[in-house]
Write a protein that holds these residues in place. Structure first.
Motif, PDB file in Angstrom:
ATOM      1  N   ILE A   4     -14.082  38.448 110.438  1.00  0.00           N
ATOM      2  CA  ILE A   4     -12.998  38.349 109.659  1.00  0.00           C
ATOM      3  C   ILE A   4     -13.529  36.712 110.020  1.00  0.00           C
ATOM      4  N   VAL A   5     -13.068  35.920 108.721  1.00  0.00           N
ATOM      5  CA  VAL A   5     -13.653  34.396 107.968  1.00  0.00           C
ATOM      6  C   VAL A   5     -12.456  33.929 107.302  1.00  0.00           C
ATOM      7  N   TRP A   6     -12.017  32.439 108.577  1.00  0.00           N
ATOM      8  CA  TRP A   6     -11.242  31.977 107.603  1.00  0.00           C
ATOM      9  C   TRP A   6     -11.092  30.464 107.882  1.00  0.00           C
ATOM     10  N   ASN A   7      -9.836  28.873 107.903  1.00  0.00           N
ATOM     11  CA  ASN A   7     -10.423  27.859 107.479  1.00  0.00           C
ATOM     12  C   ASN A   7     -10.807  27.902 106.291  1.00  0.00           C
ATOM     13  N   ILE A   8     -10.353  28.893 105.362  1.00  0.00           N
ATOM     14  CA  ILE A   8     -11.149  29.023 103.787  1.00  0.00           C
ATOM     15  C   ILE A   8     -10.443  27.539 103.529  1.00  0.00           C
ATOM     16  N   PRO A   9     -11.028  26.994 102.310  1.00  0.00           N
ATOM     17  CA  PRO A   9     -10.276  25.727 101.693  1.00  0.00           C
ATOM     18  C   PRO A   9      -9.247  25.908 100.153  1.00  0.00           C
ATOM     19  N   GLU A  10      -8.297  25.863 100.019  1.00  0.00           N
ATOM     20  CA  GLU A  10      -6.945  25.680  99.499  1.00  0.00           C
ATOM     21  C   GLU A  10      -8.234  25.949  97.915  1.00  0.00           C
ATOM     22  N   SER A  11      -8.612  25.276  97.714  1.00  0.00           N
ATOM     23  CA  SER A  11      -9.614  25.614  95.995  1.00  0.00           C
ATOM     24  C   SER A  11     -10.179  26.009  95.479  1.00  0.00           C
ATOM     25  N   CYS A  12     -10.266  27.028  96.465  1.00  0.00           N
ATOM     26  CA  CYS A  12     -11.203  28.097  96.469  1.00  0.00           C
ATOM     27  C   CYS A  12     -10.555  29.318  96.122  1.00  0.00           C
ATOM     28  N   SER A  13     -10.841  30.051  94.907  1.00  0.00           N
ATOM     29  CA  SER A  13     -10.260  31.309  94.125  1.00  0.00           C
ATOM     30  C   SER A  13     -11.446  32.362  94.736  1.00  0.00           C
ATOM     31  N   GLU A  14     -10.249  33.606  94.876  1.00  0.00           N
ATOM     32  CA  GLU A  14     -11.077  34.622  95.597  1.00  0.00           C
ATOM     33  C   GLU A  14     -12.652  34.850  94.853  1.00  0.00           C
ATOM     34  N   GLN A  15     -12.664  34.820  93.264  1.00  0.00           N
ATOM     35  CA  GLN A  15     -14.134  34.953  93.240  1.00  0.00           C
ATOM     36  C   GLN A  15     -15.096  33.681  94.292  1.00  0.00           C
ATOM     37  N   GLU A  16     -15.063  32.921  93.968  1.00  0.00           N
ATOM     38  CA  GLU A  16     -15.905  31.786  95.046  1.00  0.00           C
ATOM     39  C   GLU A  16     -16.451  32.008  96.398  1.00  0.00           C
ATOM     40  N   VAL A  17     -15.046  32.997  97.189  1.00  0.00           N
ATOM     41  CA  VAL A  17     -14.397  32.801  98.087  1.00  0.00           C
ATOM     42  C   VAL A  17     -15.638  34.768  98.172  1.00  0.00           C
ATOM     43  N   ARG A  18     -16.038  35.237  97.596  1.00  0.00           N
ATOM     44  CA  ARG A  18     -16.607  36.200  97.713  1.00  0.00           C
ATOM     45  C   ARG A  18     -18.144  36.025  97.132  1.00  0.00           C
ATOM     46  N   ASP A  19     -18.391  35.401  96.200  1.00  0.00           N
ATOM     47  CA  ASP A  19     -19.855  34.872  95.705  1.00  0.00           C
ATOM     48  C   ASP A  19     -20.400  34.223  97.234  1.00  0.00           C
ATOM     49  N   PHE A  20     -19.901  33.472  97.551  1.00  0.00           N
ATOM     50  CA  PHE A  20     -20.084  32.904  98.381  1.00  0.00           C
ATOM     51  C   PHE A  20     -20.833  33.727  99.856  1.00  0.00           C
ATOM     52  N   LEU A  21     -19.964  34.149  99.876  1.00  0.00           N
ATOM     53  CA  LEU A  21     -19.597  35.261 101.611  1.00  0.00           C
ATOM     54  C   LEU A  21     -20.638  36.261 101.214  1.00  0.00           C
ATOM     55  N   GLY A  22     -20.629  37.375 100.217  1.00  0.00           N
ATOM     56  CA  GLY A  22     -21.963  37.940 100.034  1.00  0.00           C
ATOM     57  C   GLY A  22     -23.420  37.419  99.881  1.00  0.00           C
ATOM     58  N   LEU A  68     -17.771  25.639 103.604  1.00  0.00           N
ATOM     59  CA  LEU A  68     -17.774  26.040 101.669  1.00  0.00           C
ATOM     60  C   LEU A  68     -16.864  24.971 101.776  1.00  0.00           C
ATOM     61  N   GLY A  69     -17.069  24.673 100.020  1.00  0.00           N
ATOM     62  CA  GLY A  69     -16.162  23.069  99.760  1.00  0.00           C
ATOM     63  C   GLY A  69     -16.610  22.632 100.217  1.00  0.00           C
ATOM     64  N   GLY A  70     -17.347  21.975 101.060  1.00  0.00           N
ATOM     65  CA  GLY A  70     -17.125  20.391 102.725  1.00  0.00           C
ATOM     66  C   GLY A  70     -16.270  21.215 103.887  1.00  0.00           C
ATOM     67  N   VAL A  71     -15.832  22.438 104.173  1.00  0.00           N
ATOM     68  CA  VAL A  71     -15.022  23.059 104.858  1.00  0.00           C
ATOM     69  C   VAL A  71     -15.737  23.997 105.987  1.00  0.00           C
ATOM     70  N   PRO A  72     -15.975  23.517 107.109  1.00  0.00           N
ATOM     71  CA  PRO A  72     -16.258  24.254 108.312  1.00  0.00           C
ATOM     72  C   PRO A  72     -15.382  25.553 108.339  1.00  0.00           C
ATOM     73  N   LEU A  73     -16.373  26.931 108.219  1.00  0.00           N
ATOM     74  CA  LEU A  73     -15.201  27.615 107.976  1.00  0.00           C
ATOM     75  C   LEU A  73     -15.222  28.244 109.651  1.00  0.00           C
ATOM     76  N   GLN A  74     -14.904  29.245 109.607  1.00  0.00           N
ATOM     77  CA  GLN A  74     -14.870  29.823 111.393  1.00  0.00           C
ATOM     78  C   GLN A  74     -14.526  31.353 111.276  1.00  0.00           C
ATOM     79  N   VAL A  75     -15.067  32.199 112.070  1.00  0.00           N
ATOM     80  CA  VAL A  75     -15.533  32.999 111.537  1.00  0.00           C
ATOM     81  C   VAL A  75     -15.559  34.289 113.653  1.00  0.00           C
ATOM     82  N   SER A  76     -15.112  35.360 113.300  1.00  0.00           N
ATOM     83  CA  SER A  76     -15.163  35.985 114.870  1.00  0.00           C
ATOM     84  C   SER A  76     -15.303  37.302 113.954  1.00  0.00           C
ATOM     85  N   ALA A  77     -15.937  38.358 115.438  1.00  0.00           N
ATOM     86  CA  ALA A  77     -16.340  39.889 115.293  1.00  0.00           C
ATOM     87  C   ALA A  77     -14.985  40.335 115.392  1.00  0.00           C
TER      88      ALA A  77
END
Length: 93
Positions: A4-22, A68-77
């Protein structure tokens, strides 16, 4: 296995998030679901394609803090063997 990945910037679209993670996770990213995009509580669940249960933990450790967009993501399994949906990350006010 899921991460699970959170702390995603509000300015990022769903496609931007998918592209970045992919792009960042490469062949390990089997399926990416993005929730609450455009809000301070945006997060993503990623199905990790790996044979060994510890791989999701290692990916989460290595991926935590990536920008992502200058914001550090938080991730956990999600704990191995858990058939449940990943928990919703902490909400920001």
């Amino acid at each position: 296995m899921k991460i699970i990945v959170w702390n995603i910037p509000e300015s990022c679209s769903e496609q931007e998030v998918r592209d970045f993670l992919g792009r960042e996770l490469g062949h390990y990213a089997k399926e990416i679901e993005v929730f609450e995009q455009g809000t301070p509580n945006a997060y993503a669940n990623v199905d990790v394609d790996a044979d060994e249960p510890y791989v999701a933990d290692i990916i989460a450790q290595q991926f935590n803090g990536k920008l992502l967009g200058g914001v550090p993501l938080q991730v956990s399994a999600v704990p191995f063997g858990s058939n449940e949906t990943p928990p919703t990350p902490p909400r920001r006010e």
